[in-house]
Motif scaffolding. Structure first.
Motif, short mmCIF file in Angstrom:
data_model
loop_
_atom_site.label_atom_id
_atom_site.label_comp_id
_atom_site.label_asym_id
_atom_site.label_seq_id
_atom_site.Cartn_x
_atom_site.Cartn_y
_atom_site.Cartn_z
N LEU A 415 0.83 -1.21 0.00
CA LEU A 415 0.00 0.00 0.00
C LEU A 415 0.86 1.26 0.00
N GLY A 416 1.97 1.19 0.73
CA GLY A 416 2.88 2.33 0.73
C GLY A 416 3.44 2.59 -0.65
N TYR A 417 3.78 1.52 -1.35
CA TYR A 417 4.30 1.66 -2.72
C TYR A 417 3.24 2.26 -3.63
N LEU A 418 2.02 1.75 -3.55
CA LEU A 418 0.95 2.24 -4.42
C LEU A 418 0.60 3.69 -4.15
N GLY A 419 0.82 4.11 -2.90
CA GLY A 419 0.48 5.49 -2.54
C GLY A 419 1.55 6.50 -2.88
N ASP A 420 2.71 6.05 -3.32
CA ASP A 420 3.79 6.97 -3.66
C ASP A 420 3.42 7.79 -4.90
N GLU A 421 3.65 9.09 -4.84
CA GLU A 421 3.25 9.97 -5.93
C GLU A 421 3.92 9.62 -7.25
N ARG A 422 5.18 9.15 -7.19
CA ARG A 422 5.87 8.80 -8.43
C ARG A 422 5.23 7.58 -9.08
N VAL A 423 4.78 6.64 -8.26
CA VAL A 423 4.11 5.45 -8.79
C VAL A 423 2.78 5.86 -9.42
N LYS A 424 2.04 6.69 -8.72
CA LYS A 424 0.73 7.13 -9.24
C LYS A 424 0.90 7.93 -10.54
N ALA A 425 1.94 8.74 -10.60
CA ALA A 425 2.18 9.53 -11.81
C ALA A 425 2.54 8.63 -12.99
N ASP A 426 3.38 7.63 -12.73
CA ASP A 426 3.77 6.70 -13.79
C ASP A 426 2.55 5.93 -14.29
N LEU A 427 1.69 5.51 -13.37
CA LEU A 427 0.48 4.78 -13.75
C LEU A 427 -0.45 5.67 -14.57
N ALA A 428 -0.58 6.93 -14.17
CA ALA A 428 -1.43 7.85 -14.91
C ALA A 428 -0.92 8.06 -16.34
N ASN A 429 0.39 8.08 -16.49
CA ASN A 429 0.97 8.25 -17.83
C ASN A 429 0.74 7.03 -18.71
N ASN A 430 0.49 5.88 -18.08
CA ASN A 430 0.30 4.64 -18.84
C ASN A 430 -1.09 4.05 -18.60
N ALA A 431 -2.05 4.89 -18.29
CA ALA A 431 -3.40 4.43 -17.98
C ALA A 431 -3.99 3.63 -19.13
N GLY A 432 -4.60 2.50 -18.79
CA GLY A 432 -5.25 1.68 -19.79
C GLY A 432 -4.35 0.71 -20.52
N ASP A 433 -3.04 0.76 -20.24
CA ASP A 433 -2.09 -0.12 -20.92
C ASP A 433 -2.20 -1.54 -20.35
N TRP A 434 -2.24 -2.53 -21.22
CA TRP A 434 -2.40 -3.91 -20.77
C TRP A 434 -1.23 -4.38 -19.91
N ALA A 435 -0.07 -3.72 -20.08
CA ALA A 435 1.10 -4.09 -19.29
C ALA A 435 0.89 -3.85 -17.80
N ASN A 436 -0.04 -2.96 -17.45
CA ASN A 436 -0.28 -2.67 -16.03
C ASN A 436 -0.75 -3.92 -15.27
N TYR A 437 -1.49 -4.79 -15.97
CA TYR A 437 -1.99 -6.00 -15.30
C TYR A 437 -0.87 -7.03 -15.13
N VAL A 438 0.08 -7.01 -16.05
CA VAL A 438 1.26 -7.86 -15.89
C VAL A 438 2.08 -7.34 -14.71
N LYS A 439 2.28 -6.03 -14.67
CA LYS A 439 3.02 -5.43 -13.55
C LYS A 439 2.35 -5.72 -12.21
N SER A 440 1.01 -5.76 -12.21
CA SER A 440 0.28 -6.01 -10.97
C SER A 440 0.78 -7.27 -10.29
N SER A 441 0.91 -8.35 -11.06
CA SER A 441 1.36 -9.62 -10.50
C SER A 441 2.84 -9.60 -10.17
N VAL A 442 3.64 -9.12 -11.12
CA VAL A 442 5.09 -9.18 -10.95
C VAL A 442 5.55 -8.34 -9.77
N LEU A 443 5.03 -7.13 -9.67
CA LEU A 443 5.48 -6.23 -8.59
C LEU A 443 4.99 -6.70 -7.23
#
Length: 795
Positions: A415-443
């Motif tokens: 939760l701390g990682y997900l709440g980091d502003e840099r993480v949120k900014a990176d996710l916003a820049n790649n919103a909707g990308d299918w790779a996010n679901y791969v990252k979900s598991s790997v990270l």
């Protein structure tokens, strides 16, 4: 061949695995537990009787071997060394009347059939055949001392290192041990011992002296793989002492016992792959790769028909198409990455027949898996780069470094990682990308794993309709987690696996539970499975009558979590959490732990009175005023979604209570064969999702209080349907042969599921085609699904 038995030592703690969830011998090695591989190879070599010595995590070993023929157990209560462990097993064999030779081996060494046969071929010539390996294959193993072709005994490498310090000044101790190759941790202990007591320059074996140089120049290391005359070795162990720092009896000391009477012979395991051993998860990864197949080997297996039973069992009438699909997937992998050793993982779509929108509140679900699925072919990399490709060109190639992506935020907690502003900014820049679901598991798995994860090269193929409510995105998460688990040798327990998937998907922004992931992991062919949460448990696996079927109709409206539906979903979750905070505070006498506990309170009227105390609607300002002590928790909740005009607490809460009740009684209704009642329950449930469902007023609750009506007959007001989906449900419900229908998934688009009479399937599909798809110009997208198997690794 004589009657030969085997004693396999599995009582150790395996502390270097850094995972005490089960015995180290139970960890999967390319899809098969290590202990099972050992026994299978020994059976292939002609051994049919096994004594497995258990101690630490004994039940995990017994569970792992449940149903394996020829296995009995001997319990080593205390860790008193390998000699004592072997004696426990040997005595059990003797008590059974066994008088033939006995192989003794370790539970963390996968011995090939060839090596077992080789060891047995020498048993006629001696009372012990001692397995040895070339030093180059087992450099840290104990040295098997040989002079003039005769074995004399075993000297541990560290002890030989201590001898080497006898005539060396103390300031040269470290350099001397480094020169002979002793690892730094053991060298530190040896130096400490040498500084306390002057080392001896020689040791005596069978009455002869040996120098450190002679011991260190021996060509053989102990393989911890032996074949004994049973009576003789029991007698030999009885003569051994435990006069060492650990107070243990060492099986290796028996070599000198037998060598004294020339009753010892050596057998060299010269092929490294005939004896594969591990002490850590990293080492287990390397061992697992030995048993994996290459992409071309999988393809050849498919072409030769060797996997026909797999495809027929999993996909039924669609087996031929799936063979072609898997072949294309393997070809694409080969073209992109080369002919590498791979694992194939799959995760099915899911349909939740009852228990919608409540798994994250501790409510139960009743699910089946569909035979449409997400499939990945994946191989291990030596670095931490994850490269992903898809046979569908609509999904572009992506790559990311695990360590670099983790470095974007704090790694103290997920939760701390997900709440980091840099993480949120990176996710916003790649919103909707299918790779996010791969990252979900790997990270998420990376923060769970005790050792760094390996990178992966991955090729994907999906057949689950996108944004249709069948959890296509969650299927990516689960299929990737299966690959991470297999290639990383994480061996995550089922519950942990499911939790990692559910929490992992928080990466994309939603804050749902693990219901979809649990459904995919625990699904069973031809069954509907009941799952409970908080804590997670697998309940009844219920047979589904052949007279009925499940039809899924795609509304063709997509509800993408990366767009507005994520805010709507998280807003509903917020309504649950805020309502529950208020009820916990106002009604402490019920000691509520989870939202689902409300559905257990009787009389029903008591809960309706509790819900009446909630505001029908409320703004964020009003919530803050009512719950000043929960400021920090509210900030976390509000951060997950855009601010709505109001929060509809009552409607969501009533839906949740009633759905928890329906999910709970679903099992008994299905087992009683009351399919008409199931259909009615689906209709009532969907009524709570409809557009324009009326708010839950004081007057409505007063009437419910007065009549004390059961929860399962209420709909509440969750409101996550659309006009089109409501129309599709109405069309289905008015069609002959349909018992009931409801929205599938989180809502605002996706599919509708209907419970139908099987013999009416063609009529129902034709009605939907004409009355919905043709009317709105959509392609026909309704079909009957069978209950399929859950997610898996296909080795």
């Amino acid at each position: 061949m004589k009657d030969i038995a085997a004693v396999i030592l599995c009582a150790g703690k395996g502390s270097r695995m850094n995972d005490d969830s089960k015995s180290k011998v139970c960890f999967d090695c390319a899809g098969v537990p290590v202990i099972c591989r050992i026994i299978d190879n020994m059976k292939a070599a002609g051994i049919s009787r096994f004594v497995v010595v258990i101690g630490h995590q004994a039940y995990s070993v017994m569970d792992c071997l449940d149903g394996v023929d020829g296995v009995i157990y001997a319990y080593q209560k205390e860790q008193k060394g390998t000699g004592h462990a072997a004696l426990c097993g040997l005595k059990a064999l003797k008590a059974m009347g066994h008088t033939g030779p006995t192989i003794v081996s370790m539970g963390d060494k996968i011995i090939s059939k060839t090596a077992v046969e080789g060891l047995l071929s020498r048993i006629e010539s001696a009372k012990v055949v001692w397995g040895v390996q070339p030093i180059t294959d087992n450099f840290n193993g104990g040295r098997v001392v040989v002079r003039d072709g005769k074995p004399f005994g075993v000297v541990e490498f560290a002890d030989a290192g201590l001898m080497a310090l006898a005539n060396v000044p103390s300031d040269r101790y470290k350099a001397t041990l480094r020169a002979i190759g002793l690892n730094p941790k053991k060298a530190e202990k040896v130096i400490k011992c040498a500084l306390q007591t002057k080392p001896s320059a020689t040791c005596t074996l069978c009455g002869e002296e040996f120098t450190a140089d002679e011991i260190l120049s021996t060509p053989y290391a102990n393989a911890a793989f032996y074949c004994f005359d049973t009576e003789a070795v029991i007698k030999a162990i009885g003569t051994l002492g435990a006069d060492n720092a650990q107070g243990e009896v060492y099986l290796t000391d028996t070599l000198e016992y037998f060598a004294k009477t020339n009753d010892a012979a050596l057998y060299e395991v010269s092929n490294r792959s005939d004896m594969l051993t591990y002490s850590t998860k990293y080492e287990l990864r390397k061992v697992s790769e030995h048993f994996m197949r290459t992409a071309s080997e999988y393809k050849q297996s498919i072409e030769k028909g060797e996997m026909d039973d797999f495809f027929a069992d999993l996909y039924g009438d669609g087996a031929l198409h799936q063979k072609q699909r898997y072949t294309e997937l393997l070809n694409k992998f080969y073209e992109k990455y080369g002919d590498r050793k791979v694992v194939i993982t799959r995760a099915p779509g899911r349909v939740n027949l009852m228990g919608r929108h409540i798994d994250h509140r501790g409510g139960g679900i009743n699910v089946l898996a569909t035979d449409c699925d997400q499939v990945f072919v994946s191989s291990r990399r030596d670095d931490d780069l994850v490269q992903i490709s898809n046979v569908d060109s609509a999904y572009p190639d992506r790559a990311f470094s695990i360590s670099e992506t983790l470095a974007l935020g704090t790694n103290e907690s997920w939760l701390g990682y997900l709440g980091d502003e840099r993480v949120k900014a990176d996710l916003a820049n790649n919103a909707g990308d299918w790779a996010n679901y791969v990252k979900s598991s790997v990270l998420r798995a990376s923060l769970y794993a005790e050792v760094p994860l390996c990178g992966m090269d991955m090729m994907a193929s999906g057949s689950i309709p996108i944004a249709a409510g069948l959890s296509s995105s969650s299927a990516i998460v689960v299929a990737v987690m299966e690959a991470v688990n297999a290639l990383g040798c994480l061996n995550s327990p089922e519950k942990t696996f499911i939790d990692l998937c559910g929490e992992g998907e928080w990466f994309v922004g939603s804050r749902g539970g693990a219901g979809d992931h649990a459904a995919m992991k625990c699904a069973q062919k031809n069954a509907i499975v009941h799952l409970d949460f908080k804590p997670f448990t697998v309940g009844e696996k219920m047979h589904f009558s052949n007279e009925y079927a499940v039809l899924v109709a795609n509304s063709m409206l997509q509800a993408k979590k990366s767009e507005g539906s994520k805010d709507a979903f998280n807003e509903k979750v917020a309504c649950y959490e805020i309502a529950f905070m208020l009820l916990q505070r106002s009604y402490p006498q019920y000691e509520l732990k989870e939202f689902r506990d409300l559905a257990k309170i009787r009389p029903y009227s008591a809960v309706y009175e509790m819900l009446r105390s909630l505001p029908e609607t409320i703004t964020r300002g009003g919530i803050k005023a009512l719950l000043p002590a929960h400021k920090k928790q509210l900030e976390t909740i509000f951060a997950t979604h855009k601010e709505p005009l109001v929060y509809e607490l009552r409607g969501v809460a009533l839906f949740g209570v009633s759905e928890c009740a329906r999910a709970e009684i679903f099992t008994s209704v299905l087992q009683d064969g009351e399919y008409e009642k199931l259909g009615d329950m689906m209709k009532i449930s969907h009524n709570g999702d409809r557009v324009g469902v009326p708010p839950i007023t004081d007057e409505m609750l007063d009437e419910l209080i007065k009549q004390n009506i059961p929860f399962e007959l209420q709909s509440g007001a969750y409101r996550c349907s659309t006009v089109e989906i409501d129309a599709l449900c109405d069309l289905l419900n008015s069609t002959e042969g349909v018992l009931g229908s409801e929205l599938v998934g989180a809502g605002l688009g996706g599919c509708v599921v209907a419970l139908i009479k099987k013999d009416a399937a063609d009529l129902v599909i034709d009605t939907v085609n004409k009355g919905y798809y043709d009317r709105f110009g959509y392609p026909h997208a309704a079909q009957v699904y069978s209950a399929s198997a859950g997610s898996a690794v296909i080795f």
